[in-house]
Design a protein around this motif. Structure first.
Motif, PDB file in Angstrom:
ATOM      1  N   MET A   1       0.838  -1.206   0.000  1.00 46.30           N
ATOM      2  CA  MET A   1       0.000   0.000   0.000  1.00 46.30           C
ATOM      3  C   MET A   1       0.870   1.253   0.000  1.00 46.30           C
ATOM      4  O   MET A   1       1.948   1.286   0.586  1.00 46.30           O
ATOM      5  CB  MET A   1      -0.915   0.008   1.237  1.00 46.30           C
ATOM      6  CG  MET A   1      -1.831   1.229   1.266  1.00 46.30           C
ATOM      7  SD  MET A   1      -3.034   1.181   2.584  1.00 46.30           S
ATOM      8  CE  MET A   1      -4.336   0.230   1.828  1.00 46.30           C
ATOM      9  N   LYS A   4       1.005   6.405   3.764  1.00 44.91           N
ATOM     10  CA  LYS A   4      -0.206   6.988   4.334  1.00 44.91           C
ATOM     11  C   LYS A   4      -0.064   8.501   4.420  1.00 44.91           C
ATOM     12  O   LYS A   4       0.934   9.001   4.946  1.00 44.91           O
ATOM     13  CB  LYS A   4      -0.476   6.408   5.721  1.00 44.91           C
ATOM     14  CG  LYS A   4      -0.971   4.969   5.658  1.00 44.91           C
ATOM     15  CD  LYS A   4      -1.108   4.313   7.012  1.00 44.91           C
ATOM     16  CE  LYS A   4      -1.397   2.831   6.824  1.00 44.91           C
ATOM     17  NZ  LYS A   4      -1.330   2.079   8.055  1.00 44.91           N
ATOM     18  N   ARG A  65      -6.180   9.654   3.299  1.00 49.10           N
ATOM     19  CA  ARG A  65      -7.009   9.391   4.485  1.00 49.10           C
ATOM     20  C   ARG A  65      -7.427  10.736   5.065  1.00 49.10           C
ATOM     21  O   ARG A  65      -6.597  11.648   5.138  1.00 49.10           O
ATOM     22  CB  ARG A  65      -6.227   8.612   5.541  1.00 49.10           C
ATOM     23  CG  ARG A  65      -6.188   7.132   5.257  1.00 49.10           C
ATOM     24  CD  ARG A  65      -5.215   6.426   6.172  1.00 49.10           C
ATOM     25  NE  ARG A  65      -5.297   5.003   5.944  1.00 49.10           N
ATOM     26  CZ  ARG A  65      -4.827   4.386   4.868  1.00 49.10           C
ATOM     27  NH1 ARG A  65      -4.225   5.073   3.911  1.00 49.10           N
ATOM     28  NH2 ARG A  65      -4.954   3.087   4.747  1.00 49.10           N
ATOM     29  N   VAL A  93     -12.318   5.785   3.682  1.00 54.80           N
ATOM     30  CA  VAL A  93     -11.046   6.200   4.273  1.00 54.80           C
ATOM     31  C   VAL A  93     -11.249   7.519   5.013  1.00 54.80           C
ATOM     32  O   VAL A  93     -10.328   8.289   5.230  1.00 54.80           O
ATOM     33  CB  VAL A  93      -9.897   6.275   3.235  1.00 54.80           C
ATOM     34  CG1 VAL A  93      -9.582   4.877   2.723  1.00 54.80           C
ATOM     35  CG2 VAL A  93     -10.258   7.192   2.068  1.00 54.80           C
ATOM     36  N   ASN A 132      -7.915   2.404   8.257  1.00 55.90           N
ATOM     37  CA  ASN A 132      -9.034   2.351   7.304  1.00 55.90           C
ATOM     38  C   ASN A 132      -8.566   1.916   5.925  1.00 55.90           C
ATOM     39  O   ASN A 132      -7.399   2.056   5.580  1.00 55.90           O
ATOM     40  CB  ASN A 132      -9.714   3.730   7.209  1.00 55.90           C
ATOM     41  CG  ASN A 132     -10.673   3.961   8.357  1.00 55.90           C
ATOM     42  OD1 ASN A 132     -10.616   3.255   9.363  1.00 55.90           O
ATOM     43  ND2 ASN A 132     -11.550   4.931   8.220  1.00 55.90           N
ATOM     44  N   TYR A 133      -9.516   1.385   5.189  1.00 57.89           N
ATOM     45  CA  TYR A 133      -9.211   0.944   3.824  1.00 57.89           C
ATOM     46  C   TYR A 133     -10.467   1.111   2.986  1.00 57.89           C
ATOM     47  O   TYR A 133     -11.570   1.262   3.527  1.00 57.89           O
ATOM     48  CB  TYR A 133      -8.717  -0.506   3.817  1.00 57.89           C
ATOM     49  CG  TYR A 133      -9.601  -1.443   4.600  1.00 57.89           C
ATOM     50  CD1 TYR A 133     -10.694  -2.066   4.016  1.00 57.89           C
ATOM     51  CD2 TYR A 133      -9.362  -1.676   5.963  1.00 57.89           C
ATOM     52  CE1 TYR A 133     -11.513  -2.908   4.754  1.00 57.89           C
ATOM     53  CE2 TYR A 133     -10.169  -2.505   6.707  1.00 57.89           C
ATOM     54  CZ  TYR A 133     -11.251  -3.127   6.090  1.00 57.89           C
ATOM     55  OH  TYR A 133     -12.065  -3.940   6.819  1.00 57.89           O
ATOM     56  N   SER A 134     -10.281   1.098   1.695  1.00 54.98           N
ATOM     57  CA  SER A 134     -11.416   1.323   0.794  1.00 54.98           C
ATOM     58  C   SER A 134     -12.383   0.149   0.830  1.00 54.98           C
ATOM     59  O   SER A 134     -11.979  -0.999   0.966  1.00 54.98           O
ATOM     60  CB  SER A 134     -10.915   1.486  -0.649  1.00 54.98           C
ATOM     61  OG  SER A 134     -10.085   2.616  -0.718  1.00 54.98           O
TER      62      SER A 134
END
Lengths: 790, 134, 299
Positions: A1, A4, A65, A93, A132-134
């Motif tokens: 990923m 952030k 985010r 997110v 959080n994630y989609s």
């Protein structure tokens, strides 16, 4: 990923927040962490300008985010989710921090402490958003196929409305004719128009409608439930008459009926008349076809008779027919399964089973319907009493509710009898006459004008009179305070309505919920009166609760309209905030499968799998998983642990923390309501929003203590009004497990508990929290060693 | 007897007292008359059981002067039938107790002739003395 | 089966044939009544006011005795306590229920009885002999019947205390059947009659004799009208009102036809073929022997 990049947006809310909370201080507190790309303050985040700021910052800084600290998510979650889409980000997110209702409003007079609390809340949001994630909203396609269960007036009305608007309707009725209870009634109150005359055109229309597939003598035997997609299996019972294609062969010549040697009670006539084993259920039956009652027919009993088969000139009798299963798929379901009347054996003091001249309300419908025939099939003597509230409004039968129609049907039957036979002496024994509907009071008054006497007293007992068929009635006339002990020729029990077995079956098939009276529970008593807790399933008629014909018809049309609204969307979004399984961790123990109240978890290839179409998002499967393999989107274990760490981070020596896991529907809204009223509760309280208390596992509770919580409260809706009425039981189990671990560390039981809150329990909440925090501050604190032992 | 009822602190206090002693909430009484209609003793009573409930709910202390409370023998026919699950027999017991605790007895064993006393089984005597005297 | 047995005052005096026939029939069925040592009067009627705990002491003390018997292993039934008299059963059960439902009151009572070594814990199960017989099995009893009561029409009189209130009743409060099932097992024909659960007037027999005579008059008439040969009961006070009060009924109405009133256990003993002289009929005022001889014994 990717790396952030978090943007934090602090809303002043036009001073609502910023006058109490020192936002620049909060800004300083958040800023400077590696993954925090930007922290901004704005006067109104929800305004066009505020949203624009978020969108621009997101694009400029490449944010992936977002944390918005503003008002309650119940206010602007929708707004900000839309903002996310505009910023080219996934809705999930985003994290909202409730600074207004949960912090600035209740603690207006404690600005410094409120600022400290705000830091905790924002930190919890930041911690959470890192995890959080989609999530993608899934869409389910819908057709225009609707199953209507029950062919009474409710089911017929709903079917016709749906069929007329181009939907494909399957109307399933377990009796051999449609029409339900309404077709049995003689006339209707308060207008006294003939029941059969009103319903029979609708029955015929239902049969003839090209969009209605009518199945009588048929029962649902299974529904494989998916949200807005249901696979239905119906069992058609045999009529022993060759199928409809050959129908023109049967001439309804009645020779079979004349030949049939068997006599059985005609249950459509409520047993006051007899019928043969081969019969047409009623004079206006739809379909108007013969059937053979195999429970009494001699051919099925011992093979001794085949007279009907022999005599039939068209040879349509077919004894070899077997029950047949039919399967089809529908998008929506309307449950219109109606009711039963309360059997008078529930009130043995009325002697219904022993006394010939004690009859039920429905029996009286048929008696009155035939009253002018000469001689009538069931004669009525000169003196008649009606007893109201038989079985309902009675805690002894466990039926506290008012059946709503009995007052008026008794007034109607008494009036019809009196008009047909003015010489009859008629009394109605009642507790209250409930003439609440349009034209009811006038109708009641007219009955009094006719000379029907109303006596205010619930009848206590009925007895047989020795050497006579008369009935002795005992009651108090509560108005004159005298005891009435009199003989009557006929006593009519105005028995109430109750949920029937068919409804019970459907409840089990579809996992519907029932209200405390046993009738079907609507999704919301005020604004979702015909929806249920299962999307795509709607309810109407007495299955939902006692009501008269106009109310039933109105509700049936409402249910049909709700189906139309649902199907008009053509496809349907499924909220992705549901349980899911980390297949790599799952060892297939099956505990979650057993724990799921909706049967939404299956075992596939030795691993659990959540059926998204069935999962209602309560989280009850999470606490039972020993490996934390089953998880919950947007309330996942990692998200929860991170939030807890954040929300308890600011605890200073000597302070206490009450941590409340607040269910999103009731407890969280309650805390919002407190904020709106500026009602204060101990500022050391921390509230976390969760889908339901059931979602919280023992591990999360223990983790909270480890992180500094001194008391953990699990709040959820009162069972009666809960979306997830099982939450309480699940939570009790979780608490048992958590308490056992606390005990090992020497921490007292009372430090965790469950409480029911409705969104209006303002005083209860503040009193409880203030009392608890006072006690907590007196109590011996939990030591660091104890916390680490957990 | 006057037709007028005044509802005041005194009536409220009496209602509360009976409710505390009996554990029953008389405001729940719907006055349906089921208790009266099925009472095997009702013909002998001066006020019906439902009337007794009403008087307590309205805090009417004259209920203490009724024969009804001494005639109720706790047969519980009303108890098992009350649609509101109220226990009239407990109300009657509370009223008897209010009298008995004031040492106003309904039964004085000295009034019973020797021959009657002799033939009565102890089960009857103990029960009567427990219920009707202090 | 060895079961702790609570007699109560009447069974030792006025209703001795109830006790004798019950013990004798029990012995025949393998149910040994072990009389509770130092039992005391239960108080006959249950105290119903919420502030009166004192009158629950007597019932609870008897239950302590039962626990002691269990500790001493002189009985072998789990927590059961056998009663015969309906009033005793009712009073004991109501006190017991109160103790089971209110831990605070149980604690207070235990404090009152601090001199008892054994504390009460609410574990005793008060049972009526009829319930024990039902548990034993009416079908099994039917197999042991030596003298069938065939042809005997019996009106079962439940009265009040056996079935009301619901929380202590041994059967449905409105439609009880346990007596009927019992009678059928013995071969007798139970009579269906409306007065089976009508109060006989109970202790009003002491100072309101007229009410009792009126009520029992109606009850007895109802039994007769429904063709009963005799009435059975399980309550010594009902038995007094229904049986002994027939003298007065006869004085007031010369046409009154007396009807025997027996304890159910007397019929059981007869059916099991026990010697009548051993359990006696000395308490029964209306003589049932001619009827029983005529219909059963001399057949």
């Amino acid at each position: 990923m990717a790396e952030k990049k978090i943007g934090v947006f602090l809303c002043q809310c036009g001073g609502n927040i910023s006058k109490t909370i020192d936002l620049p201080e909060v800004q300083n507190f958040v800023e400077g962490k590696d993954d925090i790309s930007v922290v901004q303050i704005h006067s109104n985040m929800c305004s066009g300008a505020g949203q624009k700021l978020i969108i621009e910052e997101a694009k400029d800084k490449g944010l992936n985010r977002i944390v918005i600290a503003s008002c309650s998510p119940h206010f602007h979650e929708k707004t900000f989710r839309a903002t996310m889409e505009k910023a080219g980000l996934n809705q999930f997110v985003l994290e909202l921090v409730n600074l207004r209702e949960h912090c600035s409003w209740p603690y207006k007079d404690q600005p410094e402490a409120a600022t400290e609390k705000a830091k905790d809340l924002v930190l919890a949001g930041v911690n959470k958003v890192r995890e959080n994630y989609s999530l993608e909203k899934k869409k389910i396609k819908m057709g225009k196929r609707v199953l209507v269960i029950g062919g009474g007036i409710a089911g017929i009305q709903a079917s016709l409305d749906l069929a007329d608007t181009g939907n494909e309707v399957y109307l399933v009725e377990k009796e051999p004719t449609i029409g339900g209870k309404m077709a049995i009634l003689t006339k209707t109150f308060p207008t006294e128009d003939c029941s059969a005359c009103i319903i029979s055109p609708k029955m015929a229309a239902a049969q003839d409608h090209p969009n209605i597939n009518l199945m009588t003598n048929s029962e649902i035997v299974s529904t494989v439930g998916h949200r807005l997609h249901f696979e239905i299996t119906v069992e058609k019972k045999p009529r022993y008459i060759k199928p409809e294609i050959d129908m023109d062969q049967c001439l309804i010549c009645e020779q079979c009926v004349q030949e049939c040697p068997v006599s059985a009670p005609n249950m459509w006539e409520q047993g006051i008349m007899q019928r043969k084993a081969i019969y047409i259920p009623a004079a206006l039956a739809i379909p108007f076809r013969y059937l053979i009652d195999d429970s009494v027919c001699l051919h099925f009993k011992d093979g001794s008779c085949n007279k009907c088969e022999t005599i039939c000139p068209q040879q349509v009798i077919d004894f070899s027919q077997k029950p047949e299963k039919v399967q089809f798929t529908v998008d929506n379901i309307i449950v219109a399964t109606g009711y039963d009347t309360i059997h008078p054996s529930e009130k043995p003091m009325f002697g219904y089973d022993k006394l010939k001249n004690v009859v039920t309300g429905l029996e009286m419908e048929r008696i009155v319907d035939h009253i002018t025939e000469k001689p009538p099939p069931r004669p009525v003597g000169d003196k008649v009493a009606f007893i109201q509230c038989v079985g309902s409004r009675d805690e002894q039968t466990g039926r506290e509710y008012c059946s709503r129609v009995c007052c008026m049907y008794a007034v109607k039957l008494a009036s019809l009898l009196k008009q047909a036979k003015p010489e009859k002496d008629i009394y109605v024994f009642y507790t209250d006459i409930r003439a609440y509907g349009k034209g009811f009071e006038e109708y009641y008054k007219r009955a009094q004008q006719l000379g029907i006497k109303f006596i205010r007293g619930k009848v206590a007992e009925l007895h047989g009179v020795p050497d006579s068929e008369k009935v002795l009635l005992k009651a108090e006339d509560t108005l004159s305070r005298q005891i009435i002990e009199s003989e009557f020729d006929l006593v009519v029990l105005s028995n109430g309505l109750k949920p029937n077995d068919s409804t019970e079956k459907i409840v089990n098939f579809l996992k519907l919920t029932k209200s405390s009276d046993g009738f079907l529970q609507e999704a919301h008593p005020k604004y979702k009166p015909v929806d249920t807790n299962i999307e795509g399933v709607f309810i109407c008629g007495v299955a939902q609760g006692p009501k008269d014909i106009p109310d039933t018809v109105a509700q049936a049309s409402a249910a049909a309209a709700r189906v139309m609204v649902t199907l008009a969307q053509k496809e349907f979004d499924v909220d992705p905030q549901l349980a899911f399984v980390e297949t790599e961790i799952c060892d297939g123990c099956g505990k979650c499968v057993a724990a799921c109240p909706k049967d939404a978890i299956l075992m596939k290839g030795g691993k659990a799998e959540v059926v998204e179409a069935l999962c209602v998002g309560c989280g009850a499967c999470l606490p039972v998983c020993p490996l934390e393999a089953i998880d919950f989107h947007n309330s996942s274990n990692s998200q929860m642990y991170a939030s807890i760490n954040g929300i308890l981070a600011g605890k200073k020596p000597g302070e206490t923390r009450i941590l409340i896991f607040a269910d999103n529907t009731c407890t969280y809204r309650l805390a919002d309501a407190l904020g709106i009223r500026k009602m204060k509760y101990d500022i050391d309280t921390r509230i976390m929003r969760v889908p339901s208390s059931a979602r919280i596992s023992a591990n999360l509770i223990l983790h909270s203590f480890k992180q500094g919580a001194d008391l953990v409260i699990l709040g959820d809706c009162p069972v009666a009004s809960s979306l997830y009425p099982w939450s309480r039981d699940v939570t009790e189990q979780t608490m048992l497990a958590a308490r056992a671990r606390l005990a090992e560390a020497g921490i007292a039981d009372e430090r965790i508990f469950f409480s029911e809150f409705s969104a209006g329990d303002l005083q209860k909440f503040t009193a409880m929290i203030n009392d608890l925090s006072a006690k907590l501050k007196q109590a011996e604190p939990i030591t660091e060693e104890q916390r680490q032992e957990l | 007897m006057t037709k007028k009822i005044v509802l005041n602190e005194k009536t409220l206090a009496f209602q509360k007292k009976v409710e505390e002693l009996s554990g029953e909430n008389t405001a729940m009484c719907d006055q349906c008359g089921t208790c009266s209609g099925g009472c095997p003793f009702v013909e002998e009573m001066d006020i019906t059981p439902a009337q007794l409930m009403r008087k307590v709910m309205l805090g009417q202390e004259d209920v203490l002067e009724c024969d009804t409370l001494w005639i109720c023998a706790t047969c519980n026919t009303c108890t098992v039938r009350c649609p509101r699950k109220l226990d009239v027999s407990k109300i009657a017991e509370a009223l008897r107790q209010i009298k008995l605790r004031d040492e106003i007895n309904n039964l004085d064993i000295n009034d019973l002739p020797k021959n009657v006393l002799k033939e009565l089984p102890q089960i009857a005597l103990i029960a009567a003395l427990r219920k009707l005297s202090s | 089966m060895k079961i702790p047995y609570f007699p109560g005052c009447s069974l030792k005096t006025y209703a001795s044939s109830f006790e004798k026939s019950a013990i004798a029939s029990g012995a025949e069925l393998g149910i040994e009544f072990v009389e509770i040592p130092r039992w005391n009067c239960c108080g006959v009627v249950s105290s119903l006011t919420s502030d009166d705990l004192m009158h629950h002491l007597a019932p609870v003390r008897n239950m302590i005795r039962v626990l002691e018997m269990q500790n001493d292993k002189i009985v072998d039934t789990d927590n059961k306590m056998l009663t015969l008299c309906s009033m005793c059963m009712n009073t004991l059960k109501r006190s017991n229920l109160k103790m089971q439902e209110h831990a605070d009151e149980l604690e207070t009572i235990n404090d009152f009885m601090y001199k008892e070594d054994q504390k009460y814990d609410g574990s005793v199960q008060v049972m009526h002999y009829l319930e024990i017989l039902k548990e034993y099995g009416f079908a099994k009893i039917a197999e042991k019947v030596k003298v069938s009561l065939k042809g005997l029409k019996v009106a079962p009189y439940y009265g009040c205390m056996l079935i009301r209130p619901k929380e202590v009743g041994i059967d449905d409060a409105e439609e009880p059947t346990i007596f009927e099932d019992f009678l059928k097992a013995l071969g007798a024909e139970p009579v269906d009659w409306r007065s089976k659960k009508t109060c006989c007037g109970s202790y009003l027999t002491v100072n309101k004799e007229n009410i009792v005579v009126k009520l029992t008059g109606k009850i007895l008439e109802d039994a007769r009208r429904n063709g009963a040969d005799l009435i059975i009961t399980s309550c010594p006070l009902c038995a007094f009102n229904l049986d002994s009060r027939q003298e007065l009924l006869q004085i007031r109405n010369p046409n009154f036809e007396p009807i025997p009133v027996l304890y159910f256990s007397q019929l059981l003993a007869i059916a099991l073929g026990l010697d009548i002289n051993k359990f006696g009929f000395e308490n029964n005022k209306v003589d049932g022997m001619p009827l029983l001889k005529n219909k059963i014994l001399n057949k």
